[in-house]
Scaffold this motif. Structure first.
Motif, PDB file in Angstrom:
ATOM      1  N   ASN A 187      -2.574 -25.100 -19.432  1.00  0.00           N
ATOM      2  CA  ASN A 187      -2.543 -25.620 -20.787  1.00  0.00           C
ATOM      3  C   ASN A 187      -1.572 -26.784 -20.907  1.00  0.00           C
ATOM      4  O   ASN A 187      -0.763 -27.026 -20.012  1.00  0.00           O
ATOM      5  CB  ASN A 187      -2.104 -24.524 -21.755  1.00  0.00           C
ATOM      6  CG  ASN A 187      -0.697 -24.029 -21.425  1.00  0.00           C
ATOM      7  OD1 ASN A 187      -0.496 -23.324 -20.444  1.00  0.00           O
ATOM      8  ND2 ASN A 187       0.278 -24.419 -22.225  1.00  0.00           N
ATOM      9  N   HIS A 188      -1.661 -27.482 -22.008  1.00  0.00           N
ATOM     10  CA  HIS A 188      -0.616 -28.438 -22.381  1.00  0.00           C
ATOM     11  C   HIS A 188       0.455 -27.660 -23.131  1.00  0.00           C
ATOM     12  O   HIS A 188       0.142 -26.802 -23.966  1.00  0.00           O
ATOM     13  CB  HIS A 188      -1.201 -29.540 -23.261  1.00  0.00           C
ATOM     14  CG  HIS A 188      -0.292 -30.710 -23.430  1.00  0.00           C
ATOM     15  ND1 HIS A 188       0.848 -30.668 -24.226  1.00  0.00           N
ATOM     16  CD2 HIS A 188      -0.341 -31.970 -22.914  1.00  0.00           C
ATOM     17  CE1 HIS A 188       1.454 -31.831 -24.191  1.00  0.00           C
ATOM     18  NE2 HIS A 188       0.760 -32.654 -23.405  1.00  0.00           N
ATOM     19  N   PRO A 189       1.745 -27.908 -22.882  1.00  0.00           N
ATOM     20  CA  PRO A 189       2.778 -27.124 -23.565  1.00  0.00           C
ATOM     21  C   PRO A 189       2.752 -27.262 -25.081  1.00  0.00           C
ATOM     22  O   PRO A 189       3.232 -26.365 -25.786  1.00  0.00           O
ATOM     23  CB  PRO A 189       4.081 -27.673 -22.966  1.00  0.00           C
ATOM     24  CG  PRO A 189       3.723 -28.985 -22.361  1.00  0.00           C
ATOM     25  CD  PRO A 189       2.310 -28.868 -21.927  1.00  0.00           C
ATOM     26  N   ASP A 190       2.178 -28.354 -25.600  1.00  0.00           N
ATOM     27  CA  ASP A 190       2.049 -28.501 -27.052  1.00  0.00           C
ATOM     28  C   ASP A 190       0.862 -27.720 -27.598  1.00  0.00           C
ATOM     29  O   ASP A 190       0.774 -27.506 -28.815  1.00  0.00           O
ATOM     30  CB  ASP A 190       1.881 -29.983 -27.418  1.00  0.00           C
ATOM     31  CG  ASP A 190       3.150 -30.786 -27.157  1.00  0.00           C
ATOM     32  OD1 ASP A 190       4.230 -30.164 -27.096  1.00  0.00           O
ATOM     33  OD2 ASP A 190       3.052 -32.014 -26.991  1.00  0.00           O
ATOM     34  N   GLU A 197      -7.576 -25.777 -20.791  1.00  0.00           N
ATOM     35  CA  GLU A 197      -7.805 -27.186 -21.139  1.00  0.00           C
ATOM     36  C   GLU A 197      -7.805 -28.076 -19.906  1.00  0.00           C
ATOM     37  O   GLU A 197      -8.542 -29.068 -19.832  1.00  0.00           O
ATOM     38  CB  GLU A 197      -6.730 -27.655 -22.119  1.00  0.00           C
ATOM     39  CG  GLU A 197      -6.939 -29.069 -22.636  1.00  0.00           C
ATOM     40  CD  GLU A 197      -5.923 -29.454 -23.705  1.00  0.00           C
ATOM     41  OE1 GLU A 197      -5.957 -30.605 -24.167  1.00  0.00           O
ATOM     42  OE2 GLU A 197      -5.086 -28.594 -24.074  1.00  0.00           O
ATOM     43  N   PHE A 198      -6.989 -27.737 -18.898  1.00  0.00           N
ATOM     44  CA  PHE A 198      -6.903 -28.536 -17.672  1.00  0.00           C
ATOM     45  C   PHE A 198      -7.155 -27.632 -16.471  1.00  0.00           C
ATOM     46  O   PHE A 198      -7.020 -26.405 -16.541  1.00  0.00           O
ATOM     47  CB  PHE A 198      -5.528 -29.194 -17.556  1.00  0.00           C
ATOM     48  CG  PHE A 198      -5.191 -30.133 -18.688  1.00  0.00           C
ATOM     49  CD1 PHE A 198      -5.527 -31.473 -18.611  1.00  0.00           C
ATOM     50  CD2 PHE A 198      -4.550 -29.671 -19.833  1.00  0.00           C
ATOM     51  CE1 PHE A 198      -5.218 -32.336 -19.649  1.00  0.00           C
ATOM     52  CE2 PHE A 198      -4.244 -30.521 -20.874  1.00  0.00           C
ATOM     53  CZ  PHE A 198      -4.588 -31.865 -20.778  1.00  0.00           C
ATOM     54  N   GLU A 218      -0.783 -34.568 -14.201  1.00  0.00           N
ATOM     55  CA  GLU A 218      -2.011 -34.453 -14.988  1.00  0.00           C
ATOM     56  C   GLU A 218      -1.717 -34.565 -16.478  1.00  0.00           C
ATOM     57  O   GLU A 218      -2.507 -35.138 -17.239  1.00  0.00           O
ATOM     58  CB  GLU A 218      -2.701 -33.123 -14.682  1.00  0.00           C
ATOM     59  CG  GLU A 218      -3.296 -33.015 -13.292  1.00  0.00           C
ATOM     60  CD  GLU A 218      -4.580 -33.794 -13.157  1.00  0.00           C
ATOM     61  OE1 GLU A 218      -5.257 -34.003 -14.187  1.00  0.00           O
ATOM     62  OE2 GLU A 218      -4.917 -34.217 -12.035  1.00  0.00           O
ATOM     63  N   LEU A 219      -0.583 -34.019 -16.914  1.00  0.00           N
ATOM     64  CA  LEU A 219      -0.236 -34.018 -18.337  1.00  0.00           C
ATOM     65  C   LEU A 219       0.502 -35.279 -18.763  1.00  0.00           C
ATOM     66  O   LEU A 219       0.772 -35.452 -19.958  1.00  0.00           O
ATOM     67  CB  LEU A 219       0.622 -32.797 -18.661  1.00  0.00           C
ATOM     68  CG  LEU A 219      -0.006 -31.428 -18.388  1.00  0.00           C
ATOM     69  CD1 LEU A 219       1.000 -30.321 -18.658  1.00  0.00           C
ATOM     70  CD2 LEU A 219      -1.253 -31.234 -19.243  1.00  0.00           C
ATOM     71  N   ASP A 220       0.878 -36.126 -17.790  1.00  0.00           N
ATOM     72  CA  ASP A 220       1.656 -37.336 -18.069  1.00  0.00           C
ATOM     73  C   ASP A 220       2.995 -36.972 -18.715  1.00  0.00           C
ATOM     74  O   ASP A 220       3.417 -37.583 -19.703  1.00  0.00           O
ATOM     75  CB  ASP A 220       0.860 -38.289 -18.957  1.00  0.00           C
ATOM     76  CG  ASP A 220       1.456 -39.704 -18.952  1.00  0.00           C
ATOM     77  OD1 ASP A 220       2.204 -40.009 -18.001  1.00  0.00           O
ATOM     78  OD2 ASP A 220       1.179 -40.468 -19.892  1.00  0.00           O
ATOM     79  N   LEU A 221       3.647 -35.965 -18.147  1.00  0.00           N
ATOM     80  CA  LEU A 221       4.946 -35.512 -18.621  1.00  0.00           C
ATOM     81  C   LEU A 221       5.912 -35.470 -17.448  1.00  0.00           C
ATOM     82  O   LEU A 221       5.502 -35.513 -16.283  1.00  0.00           O
ATOM     83  CB  LEU A 221       4.845 -34.120 -19.258  1.00  0.00           C
ATOM     84  CG  LEU A 221       3.989 -33.994 -20.527  1.00  0.00           C
ATOM     85  CD1 LEU A 221       3.863 -32.532 -20.920  1.00  0.00           C
ATOM     86  CD2 LEU A 221       4.578 -34.817 -21.669  1.00  0.00           C
ATOM     87  N   ALA A 222       7.189 -35.362 -17.748  1.00  0.00           N
ATOM     88  CA  ALA A 222       8.206 -35.235 -16.705  1.00  0.00           C
ATOM     89  C   ALA A 222       8.256 -33.786 -16.231  1.00  0.00           C
ATOM     90  O   ALA A 222       8.297 -32.854 -17.050  1.00  0.00           O
ATOM     91  CB  ALA A 222       9.568 -35.674 -17.229  1.00  0.00           C
ATOM     92  N   HIS A 259       7.409 -25.636 -22.460  1.00  0.00           N
ATOM     93  CA  HIS A 259       8.447 -26.652 -22.611  1.00  0.00           C
ATOM     94  C   HIS A 259       9.777 -26.114 -22.091  1.00  0.00           C
ATOM     95  O   HIS A 259      10.067 -24.917 -22.176  1.00  0.00           O
ATOM     96  CB  HIS A 259       8.608 -27.051 -24.078  1.00  0.00           C
ATOM     97  CG  HIS A 259       7.595 -28.049 -24.544  1.00  0.00           C
ATOM     98  ND1 HIS A 259       7.455 -29.294 -23.977  1.00  0.00           N
ATOM     99  CD2 HIS A 259       6.654 -27.968 -25.531  1.00  0.00           C
ATOM    100  CE1 HIS A 259       6.497 -29.957 -24.598  1.00  0.00           C
ATOM    101  NE2 HIS A 259       5.991 -29.172 -25.538  1.00  0.00           N
ATOM    102  N   GLY A 260      10.598 -27.020 -21.569  1.00  0.00           N
ATOM    103  CA  GLY A 260      11.930 -26.653 -21.126  1.00  0.00           C
ATOM    104  C   GLY A 260      12.001 -26.415 -19.633  1.00  0.00           C
ATOM    105  O   GLY A 260      11.043 -25.932 -19.013  1.00  0.00           O
TER     106      GLY A 260
END
Length: 344
Positions: A187-190, A197-198, A218-222, A259-260
């Motif tokens: 999933n996306h954390p949001d 979803e992914f 894939e999520l374009d996050l750090a 998140h985190g």
């Protein structure tokens, strides 16, 4: 399963309990798979004590008469006899057949020669176990024994001809793609409610840290601001240096992304709520709480001191208080911070 049969008029070779019997198959590069032809499946027999003279299964098998041994002769059991044999006696008892040899001190070089001869292959071959702890890995050290690679007598081995210098072996790559890969939804954390979803595919031998890096891409996050869980609501995976096999994700179909950063080993994650003095109760909602990781051995005083800055930062950044330029936190110090049990 291989059923060996002797030709008409002949018998099987004498049983040798010290002989190592290893099941081999041939790799077919044209079909990029294991050949199941009758001539491409066989037992390769190697004597660990005498690796210079290799005994190899062939079509022309001869029968040798074993020298009778009168000492400790085994008495045949007659089911129609009125006299039962003494099963606990030293002599004359029915003895179980000897077990197959489990001595795996055969050198890889000797086994490669034996496998090529047994399968009728003129070129040099590479040996790749297809089962067991070292499945999919090339036994690439000729001077080493197959025991040091973790192979056992129950494993199934594959012999693949060495290709040219600019071409890689097929068997390890196919095994990695088919048998050693895991397909994970995440999933996306949001959007934690959308657990599928992914999707991505990863090797079961990669570390959790490497998997998180792939997910972050894939999520374009750090990656450093994410943590992984086996399922939503389950504890975080703290040790990211372990492989997917070691943490139990290798046979899963999904992983949860939150998140985190992950909680370091020896720490515990606390969910901290705000106590409303007006309502005289804890406001139990995700919006009125934040997470904080603290050491398990910390005292309450240590926790108040450490958590104070995180609480003030959360209070100022939270959407509920985003428009407040001044408030109760401006004149607050950690000594005035009171902690209550979550059940109070």
């Amino acid at each position: 399963l291989i059923l060996e049969m002797s030709e008409h008029g002949s018998c099987s070779e004498p049983w040798d309990p010290d002989m190592l019997n290893l099941m081999f198959c041939r790799w077919d590069r044209d079909s990029s798979g294991v050949s199941l032809a009758l001539s491409d499946l066989c037992y390769v027999r190697v004597h660990p004590k005498d690796q210079t003279t290799l005994e190899i299964t062939s079509e022309s098998m001869h029968c040798e008469q074993a020298t009778p041994d009168t000492k400790g002769e085994v008495q045949e059991y007659d089911p129609y006899s009125d006299e039962m044999p003494d099963l606990f006696g030293d002599t004359g008892a029915i003895q179980p057949p000897p077990l197959a040899s489990t001595n795996m001190s055969v050198q890889v070089a000797s086994l490669r020669v034996a496998a090529a001869a047994a399968l009728g292959m003129c070129e040099e071959v590479a040996i790749i176990p297809l089962t067991g702890t070292c499945a999919g890995k090339v036994l690439d050290n000729d001077a080493s024994t197959i025991a040091k690679f973790g192979a056992s007598a129950c494993d199934i081995f594959c012999a693949e001809p060495f290709p040219s210098a600019d071409i890689d072996l097929q068997a390890p790559a196919v095994y990695e793609r088919v048998k050693n890969s895991v397909h994970l939804n995440f999933n996306h954390p949001d959007r934690p409610q959308y657990t599928e979803e992914f999707k991505l595919t990863a090797s079961k031998d990669v570390t959790v840290e490497a998997l998180k890096t792939m997910i972050a891409s894939e999520l374009d996050l750090a990656a450093k601001v994410l943590h992984l869980c086996r399922e939503q609501g389950k504890p975080q995976i703290k040790d990211e240096s372990k492989t997917l096999r070691e943490v139990g994700i290798a046979e899963s179909t999904a992983v949860f992304v939150g998140h985190g950063a992950p909680v370091p080993p020896g720490h515990v994650m606390l969910q901290v709520y705000v106590y409303s003095r007006e309502k005289r109760e804890v406001v139990r909602s995700a919006e009125s709480s934040f997470f904080y990781a603290t050491k398990i051995g910390n005292t309450v005083k240590d926790l108040r001191q450490e958590m104070f800055d995180a609480f003030v930062a959360w209070y100022r950044d939270d959407d509920l208080y985003s428009g407040v330029t001044s408030g109760p936190v401006d004149c607050l110090s950690w000594q005035k911070l009171r902690l209550r049990d979550g059940q109070a």
